[in-house]
Write an enzyme that holds these catalytic residues in place. Structure first.
Site, short mmCIF file in Angstrom:
data_model
loop_
_atom_site.label_atom_id
_atom_site.label_comp_id
_atom_site.label_asym_id
_atom_site.label_seq_id
_atom_site.Cartn_x
_atom_site.Cartn_y
_atom_site.Cartn_z
N GLY A 47 -59.93 -16.34 36.63
CA GLY A 47 -58.97 -15.33 37.06
C GLY A 47 -59.13 -15.02 38.53
O GLY A 47 -60.16 -15.33 39.15
N CYS A 48 -58.13 -14.42 39.10
CA CYS A 48 -58.14 -14.14 40.53
C CYS A 48 -59.19 -13.09 40.88
O CYS A 48 -60.03 -13.30 41.76
CB CYS A 48 -56.75 -13.71 40.99
SG CYS A 48 -55.98 -12.43 39.97
#
EC number: 1.2.1.38
Lengths: 350, 350, 350, 350
Positions: B153-154
């Site tokens: 995920g970012c």
């Protein structure tokens, strides 16, 4: 693989910053000198942390010195204000260094018009004749042989590319043209002025320099050359709360009824070999983000039958296509490289 | 020169758009399939006029079809929401196609935790074990041999890279860590929601999902693995009125008095072979624009002697490093290419 | 002290939101009904937390019901799309309720032109004649006696106020006028469209609807009435990455040489009794922020002797002056209140 | 109706600009002097065209002169940098003029701490004792009798209001508090610095002054007074690409398990008589736009049971509530007016 060495005079402005970005990814031109009166002594990554870790990271900024530049460089980019570029350019040319001047000093063929619009006498008028206006779509052949390039202004690049096919083909009236241009704030430079502060620009929009922007004579010079008539245009500028991008909406009157398809065909034909001019399909109008960070000039065409007007919308990245990227394209041509070397960039969207 | 063929499932979101941008400039992976349920039949340049004139311009978007993808592609990027990725991934893997899944479906090692945070049962739990968490700085060797990559995920990418050296070296307490993260609005996706409208986001700032963001277990899983302890963190997110960028400010307590220089040395050492992690010099703190459009993760370090805290600031481009660029880096490794192929990008500043 | 009761049909859009903001501070008009098909049942502060703690905080949104509105209200504001406003307006008028319609349904005097530009037949053409175009600077006397106000469009408000003195005095040619307008994104409405997402608008700029914006006939109708000639204009619109504000740059040709001072005098004279039109001093050009949140229309004048053009720049807040504030000004006049009641607002800068 | 006359020392900064905006709409305090060293001689509308046509439009800016100010004014607002305010304040007080000082010069009770954090010796330490910290929710009674108000800093206003009920009630631990604050760019002032340029701030985000912001001792002083303990906090600041607004996310640890409802009740009770503090309902978190241009302080509460933390999010408009509006509220109290005179403003959204 780098085969040419380049200098950059004036690294602290946005044009200098952009040129550094582009040269960090150019495999055949190596930046060996970057000068600045105010930041000499720093490394490039101290000035621009974004360059940390690139090949330019540890380049030490120096004071501008024509002898040093001439000795070290095959080509020098001048990213300093008009009025100061001409002296250094002359010194470098006399030392047989190629020069790409991003200022306005050599764009106008007529020194009197320069004096009139820029408010100062030209000190190197004899160089004007040799300077080539660095718009590759119009002057690629001359650029290849040039020693001195007058890199076009940002607004003129968008306006000239937008109107070139229509004026060349003679389908629009040459009088009464209105160009309503809007520029991102990098166009105002990196100087510390209150008017360019975030809180003075953000969430706002304004017009400025209506009827008297200094890019006017440059546009008129080139459009006149294209059309073969002595044109006067109404050129007017506005400031956008965006970083990069110019969008020019040009209003012309059609000489006779023409269908959009015909004009689309004309534009597509004229730019069929130009890698960066994109004539958008019917119904699609340019957005500055679609050209962000690139050499593209996107053109949208509208025929308004109610008023018999051809409206041309042209968009560029004012920093890349409108300044540093175009300078690099000119350098590529001058150095015998492929036009697009280091400049095949995909737009950063969003 | 292109030697591998890639598919992209879900081209209409921002991750898909970014992957298209990056693949337009990648010389060894060719995008041969781009799918979308809503936009099938269009060319890529109709969907994204910014791609007009690139090598991807005329690629026709198709409906997602695992058989077609398997036949045409060496590797497939899944840029669809969690919950829908797992089924297609299973089908593709069973057809011997490598998969890089940008969704959350295979990031958590424990299917129960997945069910708890994402509100649905995992339908392909047997694949979880084979999935490799695609953070190259930590797992490059495993990535090279993987068939299925769970692309991080970012937020986790920024948080894990920021805390990795400190936790690995054991210099900070493992309890009481607070991560205060701020993300650009591309992180909210390209869905048509009122809350993501320009006029709802611009010139404003807000917190959201405090204490309950779904990236929490992903961060805890990885930080626990690094530290060897079962960590709980307080992870909290905010929405920035910018397009790209995440900046995470992580608050830790030092176990003993340490000088900033020592910690700077530790971080520099840990990341000495990581091409994209830049440990900024003392006194320099990250700005999201310095990593815009790139794979960089910039890290700034602050020791606050008054509170005996080590504060770590880490910034990435959430779309490039935090999603599509990292996916491409993982693909490079899986395909035996150089990690940074097509990813040596200079930040677009400003 | 509130002496009049008002209803608002369509509270969920930006015009409705703005009207609620303004009515929260209006001491003589009380908002007693706010309707919405989608948000009925919520309180206003649940829909708009910004209104928490104001006098409107706990007003419960209802379904639109003409009988209920007629019973409860002295006046009703219609903030719904064109095409849907006309039916409700007719019902309310038949129940003797004053109506201020913010949609386009009653702006055009000619139902055929309405049908042509809006693509639907007018269902209440007999009401058109009684409707008054609610631009106070031109029609204050009629507004005072009106039962139905056609509240002007945002673009027309800026364009008409900008050109009114010049056309009325006959100093410019009536053909060949070009109006290049730029609007903030609230003008695109609060609907959940991908094209209005933050990441599609931010840091970008685009043209749209060139030559075919629906506000064209409204502008032509009013400018023709002013000049006494059947005008055709080239009206063209652009989208700004700002929340509020319209700036229109209007290009006209002077019939004879006039000095800027003369034109400045003319404009100042014409607007000498208009509290909200500010003719800026020579050399000062409008900025949208200077009118933010207010009723002001700022006008800048430029004479370009090279092209013998008068260029008029006019700026308004599209939501306040261009929609809800103007609706409230009309309501003030209809109800016998001072024009500026509740509308003496200082611009929010920055 | 205006019964009091006010002076404003330092009209050229954003605090001065905001105070002018607010005083343009205040019916009982008349601005009779506005001073500036750099802009003396101009009218206010020349400096700020947004004020054209308001009652302040033609006020001529003067050089700061304590005698003139004392003769003309009942009260003077000091909107000049710390270090320069104290001298003028002393002169005005000795002439029996009330002073609201927006600088930091009189906020800290301990001159040594002032010297330590601000790097200069206090030259009027005898005045510190008489100065009242101008936060109306805490000190309204003292403010009414004060001659000298130390107007709170913008960050402290948000942080103190956010933590006051929790610390007063003793429900959270007093050690280990982390305050992660984010401010709009007006907080950086109106000085012409490269770092505040639009193109350096826009579409980006950064941290600054971590662990060493000068507002730290001010927050610690007030939170210590509230809790009765000598607090140390970790206070950390970030720069937002927005004009106005501060959002502070404060991380505390609960002493014992408490339900969100209980804490919501506590906060609502404490602020039940405060007109501008809005404790948002469960699940609603503040957005800076909801307080734009107003005196509101919006508070959102989150209990994170996983980490046993109470997270408090508080948002204000840094210019209005965090500076000039609060100064005006203090002036209202000092002059015997209603607290909210001229300050009942509805937020400008969007």
């Amino acid at each position: 693989m780098a085969t040419f060495k380049a200098g950059l005079v004036g690294v602290t402005g946005y044009a200098g910053m952009e040129l550094a970005r582009l040269l960090a990814g150019h495999e055949q031109i190596e930046l060996v000198r970057a000068t600045s009166r105010s930041d000499a002594g720093k490394t490039l990554c101290e000035l621009y942390p974004s360059l940390t870790g690139t090949c330019l990271s540890e380049l030490v900024i120096t004071q501008p010195d024509p002898d040093d530049l001439a000795q070290a460089c095959d080509i020098v980019f001048m990213a300093v204000p008009h009025g100061t570029a001409m002296d250094m350019a002359a010194k470098l040319l006399s030392r047989n260094v190629r020069v790409v001047d991003l200022s306005a000093d050599f764009r106008l063929r007529d020194a009197d018009i320069y004096a009139q619009w820029y408010g100062l006498e030209h000190r190197e008028p004899q160089l004007i004749e040799d300077a080539v206006f660095g718009l590759p779509e119009l002057y690629a052949d001359k650029i290849k042989d040039a020693k001195l390039i007058a890199n076009p202004g940002c607004y003129p690049t968008s306006a000239i590319l937008g109107l070139y096919p229509a004026l060349k083909a003679g389908i629009v009236e040459t009088d009464g043209i209105v160009i309503d241009s809007k520029s991102g704030t990098t166009g105002a430079g990196r100087g510390a002025n209150v008017g360019s502060l975030f809180c003075e620009v953000s969430d706002s929009f304004r017009a400025y320099n209506l009827g008297k922007h200094r890019h006017t004579p440059e546009i008129e010079q080139e459009l006149s050359a294209i059309s073969g008539e002595d044109l006067k245009i109404s050129f007017n500028t506005h400031l956008l709360p965006i970083n990069r991008g110019i969008l020019s909406t040009s209003y012309t009157r059609l000489k006779k009824n023409l269908q959009l398809e015909d004009i689309f065909g004309l534009y597509s034909e004229v730019y069929s070999t130009a890698p960066w001019v994109r004539v958008l399909k019917r119904g699609t109008l340019p957005e500055t983000r679609w050209v962000r960070g690139t050499m593209y000039c996107d053109i949208g065409l509208v025929v308004d039958p109610r008023t018999n007007r051809l409206i041309v919308v042209s968009a560029i990245d004012n920093l890349c296509r409108g300044a540093s990227g175009q300078a690099l394209a000119n350098a590529n041509l001058m150095l015998g490289l492929e036009l697009s070397t280091g400049l095949n960039l995909a737009p950063l969207v969003p």
